[in-house]
Structure formats: structure tokens, C-alpha cells
Motif scaffolding. Structure first.
Motif, PDB file in Angstrom:
ATOM      1  N   ALA A 104      -4.142 -25.387 -23.904  1.00 37.48           N
ATOM      2  CA  ALA A 104      -5.554 -25.020 -24.096  1.00 37.48           C
ATOM      3  C   ALA A 104      -5.297 -24.118 -25.432  1.00 37.48           C
ATOM      4  CB  ALA A 104      -5.377 -23.398 -22.783  1.00 37.48           C
ATOM      5  N   ALA A 105      -4.294 -24.137 -25.916  1.00 33.35           N
ATOM      6  CA  ALA A 105      -4.030 -23.469 -27.386  1.00 33.35           C
ATOM      7  C   ALA A 105      -4.612 -25.143 -28.132  1.00 33.35           C
ATOM      8  CB  ALA A 105      -2.540 -22.969 -27.504  1.00 33.35           C
ATOM      9  N   GLU A 106      -4.084 -26.119 -27.368  1.00 33.06           N
ATOM     10  CA  GLU A 106      -4.391 -27.426 -28.717  1.00 33.06           C
ATOM     11  C   GLU A 106      -6.106 -28.047 -28.135  1.00 33.06           C
ATOM     12  OE1 GLU A 106      -3.205 -32.286 -29.045  1.00 33.06           O
ATOM     13  OE2 GLU A 106      -3.762 -31.451 -27.206  1.00 33.06           O
ATOM     14  N   SER A 107      -6.763 -27.513 -27.861  1.00 29.93           N
ATOM     15  CA  SER A 107      -8.193 -27.789 -27.164  1.00 29.93           C
ATOM     16  C   SER A 107      -9.045 -26.956 -27.510  1.00 29.93           C
ATOM     17  CB  SER A 107      -8.671 -27.682 -26.180  1.00 29.93           C
ATOM     18  OG  SER A 107      -7.728 -28.577 -25.050  1.00 29.93           O
ATOM     19  N   LEU A 108      -8.382 -26.103 -28.775  1.00 27.70           N
ATOM     20  CA  LEU A 108      -8.370 -24.800 -28.794  1.00 27.70           C
ATOM     21  C   LEU A 108      -8.337 -24.332 -29.764  1.00 27.70           C
ATOM     22  CD1 LEU A 108      -8.814 -21.820 -25.556  1.00 27.70           C
ATOM     23  CD2 LEU A 108     -10.912 -23.645 -26.807  1.00 27.70           C
ATOM     24  N   GLY A 109      -7.378 -25.243 -30.638  1.00 23.40           N
ATOM     25  CA  GLY A 109      -7.384 -25.322 -32.143  1.00 23.40           C
ATOM     26  C   GLY A 109      -6.488 -23.844 -32.489  1.00 23.40           C
ATOM     27  N   LYS A 143       1.030 -43.638 -18.114  1.00 27.09           N
ATOM     28  CA  LYS A 143       0.312 -42.459 -18.638  1.00 27.09           C
ATOM     29  C   LYS A 143       0.310 -41.818 -19.238  1.00 27.09           C
ATOM     30  CE  LYS A 143      -3.096 -38.962 -16.612  1.00 27.09           C
ATOM     31  NZ  LYS A 143      -4.561 -39.351 -18.092  1.00 27.09           N
ATOM     32  N   PHE A 144       1.739 -41.046 -19.253  1.00 24.39           N
ATOM     33  CA  PHE A 144       2.106 -40.274 -20.309  1.00 24.39           C
ATOM     34  C   PHE A 144       2.224 -40.317 -21.047  1.00 24.39           C
ATOM     35  CE2 PHE A 144       5.667 -39.142 -23.248  1.00 24.39           C
ATOM     36  CZ  PHE A 144       5.717 -37.340 -22.467  1.00 24.39           C
ATOM     37  N   TYR A 145       3.004 -42.099 -22.329  1.00 25.14           N
ATOM     38  CA  TYR A 145       2.686 -42.788 -23.510  1.00 25.14           C
ATOM     39  C   TYR A 145       0.979 -42.452 -23.841  1.00 25.14           C
ATOM     40  CZ  TYR A 145       7.934 -43.463 -22.651  1.00 25.14           C
ATOM     41  OH  TYR A 145       9.333 -43.333 -21.902  1.00 25.14           O
ATOM     42  N   ALA A 146       0.308 -42.662 -23.020  1.00 19.93           N
ATOM     43  CA  ALA A 146      -1.007 -43.313 -23.339  1.00 19.93           C
ATOM     44  C   ALA A 146      -1.782 -41.773 -24.072  1.00 19.93           C
ATOM     45  CB  ALA A 146      -2.037 -43.205 -22.311  1.00 19.93           C
ATOM     46  N   ASP A 147      -1.592 -40.720 -23.001  1.00 19.47           N
ATOM     47  CA  ASP A 147      -1.880 -39.486 -23.755  1.00 19.47           C
ATOM     48  C   ASP A 147      -0.894 -38.909 -24.562  1.00 19.47           C
ATOM     49  OD1 ASP A 147      -3.288 -39.762 -21.275  1.00 19.47           O
ATOM     50  OD2 ASP A 147      -2.788 -37.943 -19.761  1.00 19.47           O
ATOM     51  N   SER A 182      -1.612 -34.079 -30.395  1.00 18.62           N
ATOM     52  CA  SER A 182      -1.388 -33.100 -32.481  1.00 18.62           C
ATOM     53  C   SER A 182      -0.361 -33.310 -32.128  1.00 18.62           C
ATOM     54  CB  SER A 182      -2.437 -31.811 -32.310  1.00 18.62           C
ATOM     55  OG  SER A 182      -1.009 -31.244 -30.985  1.00 18.62           O
ATOM     56  N   ASP A 183       0.544 -32.990 -33.387  1.00 19.21           N
ATOM     57  CA  ASP A 183       1.413 -33.260 -33.058  1.00 19.21           C
ATOM     58  C   ASP A 183       1.931 -31.990 -33.212  1.00 19.21           C
ATOM     59  OD1 ASP A 183       4.194 -35.330 -34.902  1.00 19.21           O
ATOM     60  OD2 ASP A 183       3.913 -33.122 -36.019  1.00 19.21           O
ATOM     61  N   VAL A 184       1.796 -30.960 -33.122  1.00 19.49           N
ATOM     62  CA  VAL A 184       2.481 -29.538 -33.049  1.00 19.49           C
ATOM     63  C   VAL A 184       2.334 -29.342 -31.166  1.00 19.49           C
ATOM     64  CG1 VAL A 184       2.076 -26.962 -32.584  1.00 19.49           C
ATOM     65  CG2 VAL A 184       1.384 -28.821 -34.660  1.00 19.49           C
ATOM     66  N   LYS A 185       1.431 -30.840 -30.190  1.00 18.81           N
ATOM     67  CA  LYS A 185       1.967 -30.424 -28.923  1.00 18.81           C
ATOM     68  C   LYS A 185       2.716 -31.468 -28.878  1.00 18.81           C
ATOM     69  CE  LYS A 185      -0.449 -31.312 -24.521  1.00 18.81           C
ATOM     70  NZ  LYS A 185      -1.583 -31.567 -23.831  1.00 18.81           N
ATOM     71  N   ARG A 186       3.046 -32.822 -28.995  1.00 19.52           N
ATOM     72  CA  ARG A 186       3.744 -33.980 -29.628  1.00 19.52           C
ATOM     73  C   ARG A 186       5.446 -33.286 -29.502  1.00 19.52           C
ATOM     74  NH1 ARG A 186       1.178 -38.306 -33.103  1.00 19.52           N
ATOM     75  NH2 ARG A 186      -0.604 -38.777 -32.070  1.00 19.52           N
ATOM     76  N   GLY A 187       4.962 -32.185 -30.471  1.00 17.60           N
ATOM     77  CA  GLY A 187       6.957 -32.109 -30.552  1.00 17.60           C
ATOM     78  C   GLY A 187       7.547 -30.990 -29.662  1.00 17.60           C
TER      79      GLY A 187
END
Length: 458
Positions: free
Chosen positions: A288-293, A382-386, A391-396
Motif C-alpha cells: 500500500a505504501a508503495e502504491s501511494l508513494g 511469479k515472484f520474480y516476475a512481480d 520499486s527499489d525500496v520495496k525490492r530492498g
């Protein structure tokens, strides 16, 4: 993807191939199977002998899996049995290879000491021009031999020895004796050390395939069905009684319950329900945080609680539903009636123990994709595709979490989340569905069954 690779979350547990002798054996096998070779002096292979480095070199990630069916394999060592299977097109392929290696480990250990073993996961389908062809795949057979044909030669030598012993004048047959000596130089003494790799067959009633966007096929259950990622109408007629798309949540929920394939995480044994719910809620907040920036900060639980407060009435429905369930678990609040229409519904389920446990958990991970831990464990494709779209923050955050909470104890994490591993010899069909108690004896609560709370649950 570099972050995942560095943390051992992608291409992890691959087997290194760096000695000239093994590289030469691999090239002989690769030439035998595909007509191609590699110029690389070192690389890594998965359980099937597929190498991502060679796939990149050849520009073909399916160089051992033409048309995505009848996967070929190259075994250089029995250590490959613990490696993953990359670019899987069928959910059963890795399990079949593992069982084949485990069942023939002494023979394979001896054979791979002298040569590479090559083979194929064979079925009667060689092309998948339309989805209906998938239903012709019912049995997978493995046949394998060394590139030098040691297994075939050993079988031939065994027959010659039998003939030599049976014929009264066999010792006078110079041609027979000479042929036996030539074969024995290749195979060794098969009377003392038999060399055999019998063909093995594996029934495949239930499986997932990546073809046609992703399809789950369940034929070995009481109520057979296919569940498709793409709209069912786009696939044409399929030879099975029920076909559902992933968006048909009510139908899927009813079908899972009728086949007794799932259980509520609240009712499951050996689950720390509160901790599991809190972690799922954290994953939902990160998304949710990523979606809303919104700024994730260090993505600690305190940071995530702050995001929850900021979102207020804009909190996702998935979060609200799990929060209601957590309140019931911890504080004895009102029992939340979360129907299959609720976005949180599939986050509250896990597969029942049985031979199809991993396949059902894979399906559930697609129906609850914000639970990134379950997605990573159960459906890596599916995990790797998603992951590539985040964003880089969520990836981290996700990479750090998986390294910290999952990688250090994979078996323990899987057991805590999904229960004990199913035995290889479990019956292929689930137990018959028990009769539902008469209404009034217990409080029937939707697909979770009866819940009788006395003093709350923990």
C-alpha cells in the motif's frame, strides 16, 4: 535481480561445474542431446543440468526443454538432487527428478564417476499447440543412460552372460567370449556390481503449467477442475468438467472446500496464528505504501504502524480483514465473517496436508499475491516476475526480509507456515469429504467449518 542473486535468493543452491573433466562431460552430453556445446570454462547447473550462464550464452533459456515439454536433463553428480529447477514449465518436474535421483542414487553415483548421465522426462505429447493438449499428459516416464551407453551395454552384457551360462558349449564360442570381453572393459564386472537404471513412471493427475498464461489442472480429486490465469473463454473448450478463472473467487473457494484441499490458518495445528497474521499485514502495508508513494523509512514494524495510521480509512480491505481476525485471536473480539468475496479471504487459508499440498499452496499464493513470503516459497516464477515491477525500496525490503527471516531456516519456516512435508507414498486422492453436521448442533461459519470459541484462541 542482482540483489536477490547476491543474497542467495535467486540461482541459489546451484551446483558449480568448473573442473575441465566435468565441463568436457557436460559438453559431450549437451552435444548428444541438442547438437550444441558451450565455450564456457565454468558455470552452474540446476537439478536438470540447465545452466543460466549457458542459457545466456546460447540465447535460449529452453535449450534443455524444447517446446516447453519433455524436459531433457544432464546429471554430472548426485548433488544436483538438492538444486532448484529453473524456468520450470510444469510444477511436477523437479519432484520427479528428485525422486529419480533418490531412487537410483547408488547407481547414479557410480555412473557419474565415469561419465555424464543424460535422459528425458518423456510423455506422449511433443507439442502444445492448444490448451486441450495439456490434458493428454497423464504419465511421465524417465529413461536415462550415460553418454557412453554404459547402462545399455551392461544390459547387453548381462544377456550375453546368461547365454554363456545356458549354452553347454558357450565357452567354445570365441565370438561370444570376445564380445563379452569388449563390453566388460566398458561396464566392469556386472555380475558383482550390476549397472542398471530401469525406466521409472510417474502419474501426473494434478499439476500446474506455465503454458497459456498459467493453468492448474486437478484431475485426481473428487471434483476435477482446471483453474486458469487467463480468462477461460480465451482458451477454448477444455476436456474437464469445471473450468474457472482466477477472478472467480467464489467458485474457487467452493471448489477448494468441496475437495477438502484447504484449512483456515486459525484452525491449523502448529501455527502461531497471531505472528503469521501480523506478518501478512506488514506485507500488505508495504504494498500500500508503495502504491501511494509513501516513504517506507527503514520498513521496521514501527514504521509500518505509522503508515497504517497515516492511511486511516484508506487502509486496504485485505489489511482490515486480517486485523479483524487478529483482534479475535488475541483479544476475543467478535468473530469476523470473512466470505470468499472478501479480499482477505485467501490470505486466511493454507493447503491441507496431502500429496497436493504444494500445488494448492502455489494456487493460494496467486490468490493472495501480497503475501510475498508465500509467493517466494510457493511460486518463484511469479515472484520474480512481480519483483521486477516493484520499486527499489520495496525490492530492498522484500530481499532483506527473506534473507533475514526465511533463508536462515528454510525447512523450519516451511514447516511453521505449511505443516510437515507430505510423504512420497501418500495416496493421490484426498480423503472423502465428511458429512456436514446438522445446522444447530454447531455454528457453521462459511468455508472454515465449525468454530466454537471458549475463552478465545491463541
Amino acid at each position: 535481480m542482482r540483489r536477490l542473486i547476491e543474497k542467495g535468493l535467486m540461482f541459489g543452491n546451484l551446483v558449480e561445474v568448473s573442473s575441465p573433466a566435468l565441463v568436457e562431460r557436460y559438453n559431450r552430453a549437451l552435444k548428444h542431446l541438442t547438437g550444441r556445446t558451450t565455450a564456457l570454462a565454468d558455470f552452474h547447473v540446476d537439478i536438470s543440468g540447465y545452466s543460466p550462464e549457458i542459457g545466456d550464452e546460447l540465447g535460449d533459456d529452453l535449450y534443455l526443454n524444447p517446446n516447453g515439454c519433455n524436459r531433457q536433463f544432464i546429471l554430472l553428480t548426485t548433488a544436483q538432487k538438492s538444486a532448484p529447477l529453473l524456468h520450470a514449465k510444469f510444477s511436477t518436474s523437479r519432484g520427479i527428478l528428485r525422486q529419480f535421483i533418490a531412487a537410483n542414487e547408488p547407481q547414479l553415483f557410480a555412473l557419474t564417476a565415469r561419465d555424464a548421465v543424460a535422459g528425458e522426462l518423456q510423455n506422449t505429447v511433443y507439442e502444445l499447440s492448444n490448451p486441450a493438449r495439456l490434458f493428454d499428459i497423464r504419465r511421465i516416464t524417465i529413461e536415462a543412460d550415460t553418454i557412453g551407453g554404459h547402462v545399455a551395454d551392461a544390459a547387453k552384457l548381462a544377456k550375453l552372460i546368461e547365454r554363456f551360462r545356458a549354452e553347454p558349449d558357450g565357452w567354445r564360442d570365441d565370438v561370444l567370449v570376445a564380445e563379452m570381453l569388449v563390453l566388460a572393459q566398458k561396464t566392469g564386472d556386472v555380475t558383482r556390481v550390476p549397472v542398471s537404471l530401469p525406466a521409472m513412471g510417474f502419474e501426473q493427475p494434478n499439476f500446474w503449467t506455465a503454458h497459456f498464461g498459467g493453468i492448474y489442472i486437478f484431475r485426481g480429486v473428487e471434483h476435477p477442475a482446471a483453474i486458469t490465469v487467463a480468462p477461460p473463454s480465451a482458451l477454448g473448450p477444455l476436456p474437464i468438467a469445471q473450468v474457472m478463472g482466477l477472478t472467480q473467487r467464489n467458485h474457487i473457494a467452493d471448489w477448494l472446500e468441496r475437495n477438502r484441499l484447504v484449512e483456515s490458518i486459525v484452525e491449523a495445528r502448529g501455527v502461531n496464528t497471531a505472528a503469521l497474521l501480523r506478518q501478512k499485514m506488514d506485507f500488505i502495508l508495504v504494498d500500500a505504501a508503495e502504491s501511494l508513494g509513501l516513504d517506507l523509512g527503514q520498513a521496521t514494524r514501527a514504521d509500518l504502524r505509522g503508515i497504517a495510521r497515516r492511511l486511516g480509512s484508506a487502509l486496504p480491505d485485505e489489511f482490515r480483514g486480517l486485523a479483524d481476525l487478529l483482534r479475535w485471536v488475541e483479544a476475543g473480539g467478535d468473530w469476523p465473517r470473512i466470505s470468499s468475496e472478501h479480499p482477505a479471504y485467501f490470505y486466511t487459508l493454507r493447503a491441507r496436508s496431502g500429496p497436493d499440498r504444494d500445488l494448492v499452496n502455489m494456487l493460494l499464493s496467486e490468490l493472495s499475491p501480497l503475501d510475498i513470503r508465500q509467493l517466494f516459497i510457493c511460486h518463484k516464477e511469479k515472484f520474480y516476475a512481480d519483483y521486477a515491477r516493484w520499486s527499489d525500496v520495496k525490492r530492498g525490503y522484500v530481499a532483506d526480509f527473506l534473507e533475514r527471516e526465511y533463508k536462515i531456516d528454510k525447512a523450519g519456516a516451511r514447516a511453521a507456515l505449511f505443516g510437515p512435508e507430505p510423504a512420497m507414498d501418500e495416496a493421490p486422492r484426498p480423503a472423502p469429504r465428511p458429512a456436514v453436521p446438522p445446522q444447530g448442533l454447531v455454528d457453521i461459519v462459511g468455508p472454515w467449518g465449525a468454530v466454537q470459541r471458549k475463552g478465545g484462541r491463541g
